[in-house]
Design an enzyme around this catalytic site. Structure first.
Site, PDB file in Angstrom:
ATOM      1  N   ARG A   1       3.526  35.326 -32.622  1.00 34.92           N
ATOM      2  CA  ARG A   1       2.092  35.314 -32.871  1.00 34.92           C
ATOM      3  C   ARG A   1       1.716  36.672 -33.454  1.00 34.92           C
ATOM      4  NH1 ARG A   1       2.277  30.596 -32.823  1.00 34.92           N
ATOM      5  NH2 ARG A   1       1.177  29.113 -31.478  1.00 34.92           N
TER       6      ARG A   1
ATOM      7  N   HIS B   1       2.344  30.434 -41.818  1.00 31.01           N
ATOM      8  CA  HIS B   1       2.573  29.817 -40.491  1.00 31.01           C
ATOM      9  C   HIS B   1       3.348  28.499 -40.628  1.00 31.01           C
ATOM     10  CE1 HIS B   1       0.916  29.821 -36.144  1.00 31.01           C
ATOM     11  NE2 HIS B   1       2.016  29.084 -36.198  1.00 31.01           N
TER      12      HIS B   1
HETATM   13  P1  NAP Z   1       9.173  29.835 -23.934  1.00 37.93           P
HETATM   14  O1  NAP Z   1      10.202  28.767 -23.771  1.00 37.93           O
HETATM   15  O2  NAP Z   1       8.065  29.938 -22.953  1.00 37.93           O
HETATM   16  O3  NAP Z   1       9.972  31.232 -23.957  1.00 37.93           O
HETATM   17  C1  NAP Z   1       9.335  32.463 -23.990  1.00 37.93           C
HETATM   18  C2  NAP Z   1      10.394  33.556 -23.917  1.00 37.93           C
HETATM   19  O4  NAP Z   1       9.740  34.812 -24.054  1.00 37.93           O
HETATM   20  C3  NAP Z   1      11.112  33.574 -22.567  1.00 37.93           C
HETATM   21  O5  NAP Z   1      12.466  33.951 -22.740  1.00 37.93           O
HETATM   22  C4  NAP Z   1      10.352  34.668 -21.815  1.00 37.93           C
HETATM   23  O6  NAP Z   1      11.115  35.342 -20.801  1.00 37.93           O
HETATM   24  C5  NAP Z   1      10.066  35.622 -22.943  1.00 37.93           C
HETATM   25  N1  NAP Z   1       8.945  36.510 -22.567  1.00 37.93           N
HETATM   26  C6  NAP Z   1       7.703  36.164 -22.226  1.00 37.93           C
HETATM   27  N2  NAP Z   1       6.978  37.258 -21.914  1.00 37.93           N
HETATM   28  C7  NAP Z   1       7.800  38.286 -22.042  1.00 37.93           C
HETATM   29  C8  NAP Z   1       7.654  39.643 -21.830  1.00 37.93           C
HETATM   30  N3  NAP Z   1       6.504  40.196 -21.419  1.00 37.93           N
HETATM   31  N4  NAP Z   1       8.702  40.426 -22.040  1.00 37.93           N
HETATM   32  C9  NAP Z   1       9.890  39.908 -22.437  1.00 37.93           C
HETATM   33  N5  NAP Z   1      10.101  38.595 -22.665  1.00 37.93           N
HETATM   34  C10 NAP Z   1       9.068  37.807 -22.464  1.00 37.93           C
HETATM   35  O7  NAP Z   1       8.503  29.763 -25.384  1.00 37.93           O
HETATM   36  P2  NAP Z   1       9.103  29.114 -26.727  1.00 37.93           P
HETATM   37  O8  NAP Z   1       8.933  27.635 -26.718  1.00 37.93           O
HETATM   38  O9  NAP Z   1      10.451  29.675 -26.966  1.00 37.93           O
HETATM   39  O10 NAP Z   1       8.045  29.668 -27.807  1.00 37.93           O
HETATM   40  C11 NAP Z   1       7.843  31.055 -28.021  1.00 37.93           C
HETATM   41  C12 NAP Z   1       6.626  31.276 -28.879  1.00 37.93           C
HETATM   42  O11 NAP Z   1       6.894  30.912 -30.228  1.00 37.93           O
HETATM   43  C13 NAP Z   1       5.406  30.409 -28.543  1.00 37.93           C
HETATM   44  O12 NAP Z   1       4.696  30.936 -27.443  1.00 37.93           O
HETATM   45  C14 NAP Z   1       4.603  30.460 -29.826  1.00 37.93           C
HETATM   46  O13 NAP Z   1       3.690  31.540 -29.776  1.00 37.93           O
HETATM   47  C15 NAP Z   1       5.651  30.747 -30.893  1.00 37.93           C
HETATM   48  N6  NAP Z   1       5.739  29.618 -31.846  1.00 37.93           N
HETATM   49  C16 NAP Z   1       5.562  29.873 -33.166  1.00 37.93           C
HETATM   50  C17 NAP Z   1       5.640  28.838 -34.094  1.00 37.93           C
HETATM   51  C18 NAP Z   1       5.445  29.102 -35.581  1.00 37.93           C
HETATM   52  O14 NAP Z   1       5.378  28.145 -36.357  1.00 37.93           O
HETATM   53  N7  NAP Z   1       5.395  30.337 -36.018  1.00 37.93           N
HETATM   54  C19 NAP Z   1       5.928  27.545 -33.664  1.00 37.93           C
HETATM   55  C20 NAP Z   1       6.117  27.314 -32.317  1.00 37.93           C
HETATM   56  C21 NAP Z   1       6.014  28.365 -31.416  1.00 37.93           C
HETATM   57  P3  NAP Z   1      11.705  34.534 -19.514  1.00 37.93           P
HETATM   58  O15 NAP Z   1      12.894  33.759 -20.079  1.00 37.93           O
HETATM   59  O16 NAP Z   1      12.127  35.607 -18.610  1.00 37.93           O
HETATM   60  O17 NAP Z   1      10.610  33.659 -19.023  1.00 37.93           O
END
Ligand code: NAP
Length: 315
Positions: free
Chosen positions: A230, A278
């Protein structure tokens, strides 16, 4: 009579009709999907679950007995910021197809940086015929910040393509063939080894501005970065100064503080920046509506609520 499931989309969404049609079709055997603005007062009061896509919080508040909401997006930072903590539980979209699409995008844009495509594009503009030193993927370390659904799929795909991959998450993690770090010391350690940094953390109070002046400075000299998370995770002033003083080589940006990116933004014209609208992993209507239908069907059948956002952690 089938239960009515409210659909609360973003105001003026151009995709609203496509979503409505797909959702209606997929849930038709056990529920009636109805747009928020067509609900009767009784239907608003009766609703226990709603499907939302960047909804107006006032619309969600007008459904007083909601137990949970199913988001159509994977990132739910607007919902966590706008819905009260004691409001409905928030279930984000977790679609294996999205992890696949994202890991493909991460690999594609990592290869773009790895094979120096931005520099060849500039050389062409200047009619320069010059071969740049070729490195193997094994000589390139890719650091993935966030090892959740999308980050871990991306790390594995990069690994399969021969890159050295290291990763960082909030809690301790173990991924095959990927050296994993956590905590702030872990971040500094990862950044110092990283040639290409991939941001895939959710936007939370902790991750906002996480890649600022210090983190940019901690990156290996000549590093490039890809922001697929983001916009506000990355401090644009720190990025621009890192690019302009030569510490960073290039940035691929898919997400921005304000989208669409303002026409006046210096990012558009910057030689060391690739701007994407995006597109790294859009929600795919077909697979997403199947998942939503399954989640809501399970809830109606046996009261089972899917894994939901931890409001204290923010994701
Ligand atoms: P997820 O499964 O919730 O994974 C989030 C990861 O980030 C986890 O490994 C988490 O650690 C880590 N994390 C969270 N807070 C942290 C912190 N303060 N310090 C270090 N690591 C941290 O999410 P996801 O499905 O992989 O998606 C990630 C993000 O991608 C979404 O939230 C969204 O914003 C973005 N996204 C972008 C697009 C695009 O088109 N650009 C599309 C979809 C999603 P833990 O493993 O320890 O919980």
């Amino acid at each position: 009579m089938k239960p009515v499931i409210p659909f609360v989309p973003e105001a003026d969404s151009v995709e609203r009709e496509t979503w409505e049609e797909e959702l209606r079709k997929n849930l038709a055997s056990f529920a009636e999907v109805k747009p928020f603005d067509q609900l009767t007062d009784d239907e608003r009061v009766a609703a226990k679950v709603a499907i939302v896509a960047n909804p107006n919080p006032a619309d969600v508040a007008a459904l007083p007995n909601l137990v949970w909401v199913q988001s159509l997006w994977a990132g739910v930072e607007r919902l966590t910021a706008e819905l009260p903590e004691d409001g409905p539980l928030i279930v984000r979209l977790q679609d294996p197809q999205m992890a696949d699409t994202m890991s493909e995008a991460v690999l594609a844009w990592t290869l773009y940086l790895h094979r120096d495509m931005p520099r060849y594009r500039l050389q062409q503009r200047e009619k320069v015929w010059r071969e740049l030193l070729l490195k193997t993927p094994q000589e390139r370390t890719v650091g993935v910040l966030g090892l959740g659904k999308l980050g871990s799929a991306s790390a594995q795909r990069l690994k399969a393509n021969g890159f050295r991959v290291i990763g960082w998450s909030r809690s301790e993690k173990h991924l095959d063939g990927v050296e994993c770090f956590h905590g702030s010391d872990g971040l500094t350690n990862l950044l110092g080894q990283t040639d290409i940094l991939v941001l895939l953390v959710p936007l939370t109070a902790e991750t906002r501005g996480m890649i600022g002046e210090k983190a940019v400075g901690d990156l290996k000299k000549g590093a490039a970065l890809i922001n697929f998370a983001r916009g506000p995770v990355l401090d644009i002033d720190a990025l621009l100064s890192g690019l302009d003083n030569g510490h960073l080589s290039h940035a691929v940006l898919d997400v921005f503080d304000k989208e669409p990116l303002d026409a006046a933004s210096p990012l558009w014209q910057h030689d060391k920046v690739t701007v994407l609208p995006h597109i790294s992993a859009p929600t795919i209507t077909g697979t997403a509506t199947n998942i939503v239908a399954r989640n809501i069907g399970d809830y109606l059948k046996n009261g089972q609520i899917p894994q939901h956002v931890d409001r204290k952690r923010g994701y």
